[in-house]
Design an enzyme around this catalytic site. Structure first.
Site, PDB file in Angstrom:
ATOM      1  NE  ARG A   1      -4.524  -1.067   1.396  1.00 39.80           N
ATOM      2  CZ  ARG A   1      -5.288  -0.682   0.375  1.00 39.80           C
ATOM      3  NH1 ARG A   1      -5.036   0.432  -0.268  1.00 39.80           N
ATOM      4  NH2 ARG A   1      -6.322  -1.419   0.013  1.00 39.80           N
TER       5      ARG A   1
ATOM      6  NE  ARG B   1      -6.476  -4.858  -2.894  1.00 40.28           N
ATOM      7  CZ  ARG B   1      -6.489  -4.871  -1.562  1.00 40.28           C
ATOM      8  NH1 ARG B   1      -5.352  -4.966  -0.898  1.00 40.28           N
ATOM      9  NH2 ARG B   1      -7.616  -4.822  -0.909  1.00 40.28           N
TER      10      ARG B   1
ATOM     11  CG  ASP C   1      -2.535 -13.378   2.845  1.00 42.60           C
ATOM     12  OD1 ASP C   1      -2.155 -12.288   3.291  1.00 42.60           O
ATOM     13  OD2 ASP C   1      -3.078 -14.248   3.563  1.00 42.60           O
TER      14      ASP C   1
ATOM     15  CE1 TYR D   1      -5.209 -14.231  10.657  1.00 46.26           C
ATOM     16  CE2 TYR D   1      -3.009 -15.162  10.459  1.00 46.26           C
ATOM     17  CZ  TYR D   1      -3.835 -14.063  10.536  1.00 46.26           C
ATOM     18  OH  TYR D   1      -3.309 -12.805  10.498  1.00 46.26           O
TER      19      TYR D   1
END
Lengths: 370, 370
Positions: free
Chosen positions: B53, B62, B98, B176
Site C-alpha cells: 500500500r 487495489r 498471502d 487463524y
C-alpha cells in the site's frame, strides 16, 4: 526576571525525612516477605486481574454497572476487590481499578467501549497537545480508587491480607494516549519518539510526575505493595529504544517512589525477553515474568530482586492433568529461591473455569507445604 | 486386512535422486550468495511486504481489485510483484500472495474484510472439524500464485533478480484456522493444544503436508528461494510449548523441502527472542530477525546460518537523520558477516513515505560499497 532560588531549608523539606511505612503486621505476611526476598512457610499466590469476569460475583456487579462506574465508586471497587479474596483466599489483593483513568486528569477523554476496549476521544496528535497536558494531583482523576483503598484496606487487614496498588508504566500510558486505543504496531507512538524526541521526553516527564504522585498516595491510603504494569513496551520496542526512550522514566518512577515509601514494588512487563536485564535495571523489589520465558531466565536476570510469575493464563483452560503438569514446571523452576511469588504470566482470562482457580491455589499451597 | 508393504523400489522412487535446482545465473546473485553465507560485492536488500500500500502503483491496482482477486489473478500478482523491483531495484522479489488462501483448499472459507482483516467463516471448532480437513495438492487453492510465479520469473530473470516464494508456518496458519481471524491471546488455539494434543498433532501434520507440497511447487514454477513466515508463534508460546508443539513441524517442513529442492530457505519469525536458538534449530539457510533484538543476538544464535533483518519498519516514518542513524546501527551489527541480507524486522507499513524507501536502498548500497 529574578531567578527562583531553592534554599537549603527548602531542599530539606523536599527530601522527606520520614518514609511512609506499611502496616507492621502485614509486613510479616508471606506475600510481603517474599517480595523482599525473605523465606516463608509457603509460596504466596495471587493472580493478575483476579477480580474479573471469570467470577459470577463480578459479572453480577458489571451487569448493573459500567467499568468506569465501578472504578469511580469506592464501595463497588472495594466489593469487587474482596471477591477473589473471599472466594479463594489469595495471599494478596489488588485494588480494582484500571491504568487508563489516570490520563483523564491530564486532559484526555476516556471511554470503555464494549467489544472495542478503551478509547481516547482526543488522542495526542501534536507536540502542542502534549504541552497542553496538565499534571494534576492524583485525586483529580483517581479519588474513587484512593477512597476504595481506604475502604478496603482495613477489611483486608482483618484477614491479614496485603493490598497491592498499581499504575500503568509511562510507555504503556503514552501509547494509549497517542494511538487513541490499543495498537498492533504503535506506529504513531514510535514516530513521535523518533521524530520529536524532546516532545517524547516532555510527555514521559509529565506522566512520571502524575504516576509517582498516584503511587505514593496509594500507599498513604493503605496499599502495602505497588506494581508498575508495562504491558506494551516489549511488544513495541527494540532493546536500544527501550534503553533510550523508556528505561530513564521507569527508573525515575521506582527511585522517586522508593524515596518516599517503604513498600515493596513489583516491576512487571511482557514480551521484554530480549532485554529483561534492562527492565530489571529500572528498579523495584520484584521482577514480574510473563509466561513466554522459562522462569529460570527471570531468576538469572533478576539479580537480588524477587521474581513473580509465570503460569500461562491459558493453562487454566486445560484439563487438570495438563494444568497440574504446567504448575509443576513453574514450581520446579522456582525451587530453592526464597523471593518467589506464584502468579500467572499475565491477566486471568474471562472464560477461565472457576474450579481450576481453586484447584491451582490449593495445589500450589499443598506443594509448598511438602 | 493385508498390510501395505513398501518395497525397496518404491522407497527409492519416494527419494528423489535429482533435486530441483535453481537457475545457475541467479545462483550467483548477491541475494542468493548471501543466503548461502558467501561473500558478495554489496549487501543485498529487500523489504518484507515490499509490494504494498505504500506504493501508489499498488493502490491503483487495489482500487479496482480486491486482495483475493489480485492473488487469484496471475497477471495482477505478477504486475504487483514487479512494482517495487521496477521502482527501487531491490535485490530480490517476493511473489505477491498471502499465507491464508492455502487454507481454502483444505476446506476453510476465507474472506478479507476491509478494516477487520482476514476472517475464516468456518473456523475449526472441534477435533472432528480437524479430521474433516482435506490435504489436496497446492494447485487446488494456489494455482493463481503458481501461475504468477511462472509468469513473473522470466521477467525477473531478465533483470537478474531472484524471486522468493513463501508459505505461512503451521502454527500461524493453525491459529487463524482455529481463532477464525487474528487473535490477541490465542486462547482457543492453545486450549486445543493443551486439551487435545493428538488432534493438534493431526492438524499440524496435515498443514505440513500441504505446505511442503506448495513450497516445492513454487520452486518448480520458478522461485529461487523460499521463506517460512511464523508470525504468531512467538507472541503466543513459551519456550517449552514452542519446543513441544511447533518445533517438530517446522523442522519437518525445512527437512522435507530441502530433500526435494536446492534453493535457499529463510526461517522467519517474530517475538521469539526467548528461544531463538530453538527457532534456528528447526532449519533453513537464513535466520530472520525481527527488530526487537539487536542483530548481533541473531548472529550469535544463527550458528552457520545467514541472518536477515532487522530495521524497525517504523524507522521509515522518521526524519532522514534518525532513519540513517538506525540503518547505521543495523549495518554496524552486521559488520564483518558474509551471510547477511538487509531487510526490515517485519513488513513495511502502508503509510511509509516512498522517498524513505529509495533513500534507504541507496544508502545501504553506498555504505556497503565503501
Amino acid at each position: 526576571m529574578q531567578k527562583i532560588r531553592i534554599t537549603p531549608y527548602e531542599l530539606d523539606s523536599m527530601r522527606p525525612t520520614q518514609k511512609i511505612t506499611i502496616n507492621p503486621t502485614l509486613r510479616q505476611t508471606r506475600f510481603i516477605k517474599s517480595c523482599l526476598g525473605e523465606s516463608t512457610d509457603q509460596t504466596p499466590i495471587w493472580f493478575m486481574r483476579q477480580a474479573g469476569r471469570y467470577m459470577a460475583e463480578y459479572r453480577a456487579i458489571r451487569a448493573k454497572h459500567s467499568m468506569l462506574d465501578v472504578i469511580n465508586s469506592p464501595e463497588l471497587s472495594a466489593e469487587v476487590t474482596m471477591q477473589p479474596i473471599n472466594a479463594f483466599g489469595f495471599d494478596a489483593a489488588i485494588i480494582f481499578s484500571d491504568i487508563l483513568p489516570l490520563l483523564t486528569g491530564m486532559g484526555l477523554k476516556l471511554d470503555f467501549i464494549p467489544g472495542k476496549g478503551p478509547q481516547i476521544e482526543n488522542p495526542l496528535d501534536s507536540t502542542k497537545a502534549i504541552d497542553m497536558l496538565a499534571t494534576p494531583p492524583a485525586e483529580v482523576s483517581m479519588q474513587g480508587t484512593l477512597d476504595a483503598i481506604k475502604l478496603v484496606a482495613p477489611e483486608l487487614e482483618a484477614k491479614n491480607t496485603p493490598l497491592i496498588g498499581f499504575c500503568g508504566a509511562p510507555f504503556t500510558l503514552a501509547s494509549y494516549a497517542i494511538e487513541g486505543g490499543g495498537s498492533k504496531v504503535y506506529a504513531k507512538t514510535k514516530a513521535l519518539m523518533y521524530t520529536h524526541p524532546s516532545a517524547w521526553q516532555r510527555l514521559m516527564d509529565k506522566l512520571v510526575t502524575v504516576q509517582v504522585d498516584y503511587l505514593v498516595k496509594q500507599v498513604k491510603a493503605g496499599a502495602s505493595a505497588l506494581q508498575l504494569f508495562d504491558s506494551w513496551a516489549g511488544a513495541a520496542l527494540s532493546k536500544a529504544d527501550y534503553i533510550q526512550y523508556v528505561q530513564p522514566y521507569n527508573t525515575k518512577i521506582f527511585a522517586a517512589v522508593k524515596r518516599q515509601v517503604d513498600a515493596p514494588f513489583i516491576n512487571f512487563s511482557t514480551g521484554t525477553h530480549a532485554y529483561l536485564e534492562d527492565v530489571a535495571a529500572c528498579g523495584g523489589d520484584v521482577l514480574g515474568a510473563d509466561w513466554r520465558m522459562p522462569l529460570s531466565n527471570a531468576f538469572a536476570k533478576a539479580g537480588d530482586m524477587a521474581v513473580m510469575g509465570n503460569l500461562d493464563p491459558i493453562a487454566l483452560l486445560a484439563p487438570w492433568r495438563e494444568l497440574r503438569y504446567r504448575i509443576d514446571q513453574v514450581l520446579a523452576e522456582a525451587e530453592g529461591h526464597d523471593g518467589y511469588i506464584f502468579n500467572l504470566g499475565h491477566g486471568i482470562l474471562p472464560n477461565t473455569p472457576i474450579e481450576n482457580v481453586q484447584r491451582t491455589v490449593d495445589y500450589v499451597r499443598s506443594k509448598s507445604r511438602e
